[in-house]
Design a protein around this motif. Structure first.
Motif, short mmCIF file in Angstrom:
data_model
loop_
_atom_site.label_atom_id
_atom_site.label_comp_id
_atom_site.label_asym_id
_atom_site.label_seq_id
_atom_site.Cartn_x
_atom_site.Cartn_y
_atom_site.Cartn_z
N ALA A 71 -19.80 -11.98 9.41
CA ALA A 71 -19.36 -13.33 9.74
C ALA A 71 -18.22 -13.22 10.76
N ALA A 72 -18.00 -14.29 11.50
CA ALA A 72 -16.87 -14.30 12.44
C ALA A 72 -15.56 -14.22 11.64
N PRO A 73 -14.56 -13.53 12.18
CA PRO A 73 -13.31 -13.34 11.43
C PRO A 73 -12.67 -14.64 10.91
N ALA A 74 -12.73 -15.71 11.68
CA ALA A 74 -12.09 -16.97 11.22
C ALA A 74 -12.72 -17.47 9.92
N ILE A 75 -14.00 -17.17 9.73
CA ILE A 75 -14.69 -17.57 8.49
C ILE A 75 -14.15 -16.75 7.31
N SER A 76 -13.88 -15.47 7.57
CA SER A 76 -13.32 -14.64 6.50
C SER A 76 -11.96 -15.19 6.06
N THR A 77 -11.16 -15.62 7.04
CA THR A 77 -9.85 -16.21 6.69
C THR A 77 -10.06 -17.47 5.86
N TYR A 78 -10.97 -18.33 6.31
CA TYR A 78 -11.19 -19.59 5.59
C TYR A 78 -11.62 -19.32 4.14
N LEU A 79 -12.54 -18.37 3.99
CA LEU A 79 -13.05 -18.06 2.65
C LEU A 79 -11.95 -17.53 1.74
N GLU A 80 -10.95 -16.94 2.33
CA GLU A 80 -9.82 -16.41 1.55
C GLU A 80 -8.84 -17.53 1.21
N GLU A 81 -8.64 -18.44 2.15
CA GLU A 81 -7.53 -19.40 2.01
C GLU A 81 -7.92 -20.78 1.52
N CYS A 82 -9.22 -21.11 1.49
CA CYS A 82 -9.59 -22.46 1.06
C CYS A 82 -9.30 -22.63 -0.43
N ARG A 83 -9.08 -23.89 -0.82
CA ARG A 83 -8.77 -24.18 -2.22
C ARG A 83 -9.74 -25.22 -2.78
N SER A 84 -9.73 -25.36 -4.09
CA SER A 84 -10.55 -26.35 -4.81
C SER A 84 -12.04 -26.16 -4.54
N ILE A 85 -12.46 -24.93 -4.45
CA ILE A 85 -13.87 -24.64 -4.17
C ILE A 85 -14.63 -24.30 -5.47
N GLU A 86 -13.85 -24.04 -6.53
CA GLU A 86 -14.44 -23.64 -7.80
C GLU A 86 -15.40 -24.73 -8.31
N GLY A 87 -16.58 -24.29 -8.71
CA GLY A 87 -17.54 -25.22 -9.31
C GLY A 87 -18.30 -26.07 -8.30
N LYS A 88 -17.95 -25.96 -7.01
CA LYS A 88 -18.63 -26.79 -6.00
C LYS A 88 -19.95 -26.16 -5.57
N GLU A 89 -20.88 -27.03 -5.22
CA GLU A 89 -22.15 -26.55 -4.68
C GLU A 89 -21.90 -26.04 -3.25
N ALA A 90 -22.57 -24.95 -2.90
CA ALA A 90 -22.37 -24.41 -1.55
C ALA A 90 -23.71 -24.01 -0.91
N ILE A 91 -23.75 -24.18 0.41
CA ILE A 91 -24.90 -23.72 1.21
C ILE A 91 -24.30 -22.91 2.36
N CYS A 92 -24.89 -21.77 2.68
CA CYS A 92 -24.36 -21.09 3.87
C CYS A 92 -25.44 -20.94 4.93
N PHE A 93 -24.97 -20.93 6.17
CA PHE A 93 -25.91 -20.74 7.28
C PHE A 93 -25.27 -19.88 8.36
N VAL A 94 -26.15 -19.20 9.10
CA VAL A 94 -25.68 -18.42 10.25
C VAL A 94 -26.53 -18.77 11.46
N THR A 95 -25.94 -18.57 12.63
CA THR A 95 -26.73 -18.55 13.86
C THR A 95 -26.62 -17.13 14.42
N TYR A 96 -27.66 -16.70 15.12
CA TYR A 96 -27.71 -15.29 15.52
C TYR A 96 -28.49 -15.14 16.81
N GLY A 97 -28.36 -13.93 17.40
CA GLY A 97 -29.10 -13.61 18.62
C GLY A 97 -30.32 -12.77 18.30
N SER A 98 -30.15 -11.46 18.20
CA SER A 98 -31.28 -10.56 17.92
C SER A 98 -31.73 -10.66 16.47
N GLY A 99 -30.82 -11.02 15.61
CA GLY A 99 -31.14 -11.08 14.17
C GLY A 99 -30.60 -9.86 13.43
#
Ligand SMILES: Cc1cc2nc3c(=O)[nH]c(=O)nc-3n(C[C@H](O)[C@H](O)[C@H](O)COP(=O)(O)O)c2cc1C
Length: 157
Positions: free
Chosen positions: A85-113
């Protein structure tokens, strides 16, 4: 259901998917709030972007919407950078709050795959570690047409 659509985008592809997600949610009568994560200092060198992603660096980011208490669901998107993942996403995943118990979906965009499954897996693992319930994942090739993207999204939203 109130959804925060949180993503980082350097050259616009992930942003376009983020906007599409907001549109699909709207067509279903749901609220989606876009949250574009930005590092304080944007790295512009391709080599350094790859190095930072590979080394799982966590750059300082603007402190926008780190608290997800007003949302029921988080949709998190990143470009694939050097199989990660892009580094800024790693920071967000570390620093976000109130995520416990929430539903989540993740997506990526890519070039070669190369590295896209690994990236999705790592994002899912981190979300799960933070207490979110990952219910879906999806990926989009950087040149994928709008209709194909929309179809994929309609299946999971
Ligand atoms: C620094 C960097 C590293 C990348 N590494 C990969 C990679 O490992 N695998 C891949 O499939 N695409 C890779 N790409 C392509 C991007 O994932 C793709 O272009 C993505 O859609 C960019 O999203 P954005 O426009 O939102 O920044 C890389 C792009 C950049 C800039």
């Amino acid at each position: 259901m109130r959804t925060a659509v949180v993503y980082y985008s350097y050259s616009g592809n992930t942003h376009r998917v983020g906007q599409l997600i907001i549109g699909v949610l709207k067509s279903k009568g749901e609220d989606g709030i876009p949250v574009r994560i930005r590092p304080l200092k944007e790295e512009v060198s391709f080599i350094k972007q790859c190095r930072d992603a590979f080394m799982r660096k966590k750059p300082k980011i603007y402190r926008t919407m780190l608290d997800l208490k007003d949302y029921d669901r988080i949709i998190l998107g990143s470009p694939v950078w050097a199989f990660n993942a892009a580094p800024a996403i790693s920071t967000y995943l570390e620093e976000c709050r109130s995520i416990e118990g929430k539903e989540a979906i993740c997506f990526v965009t890519y070039g070669s795959g190369a590295g896209k499954d690994k990236t999705l897996k790592a994002m899912k693992e981190k979300l799960t570690e933070r207490g979110a319930k990952v219910v879906a994942e999806v990926s989009f090739q950087q040149n994928e047409g709008l209709e194909s993207c929309r179809e994929k999204l309609e299946k999971i939203l």
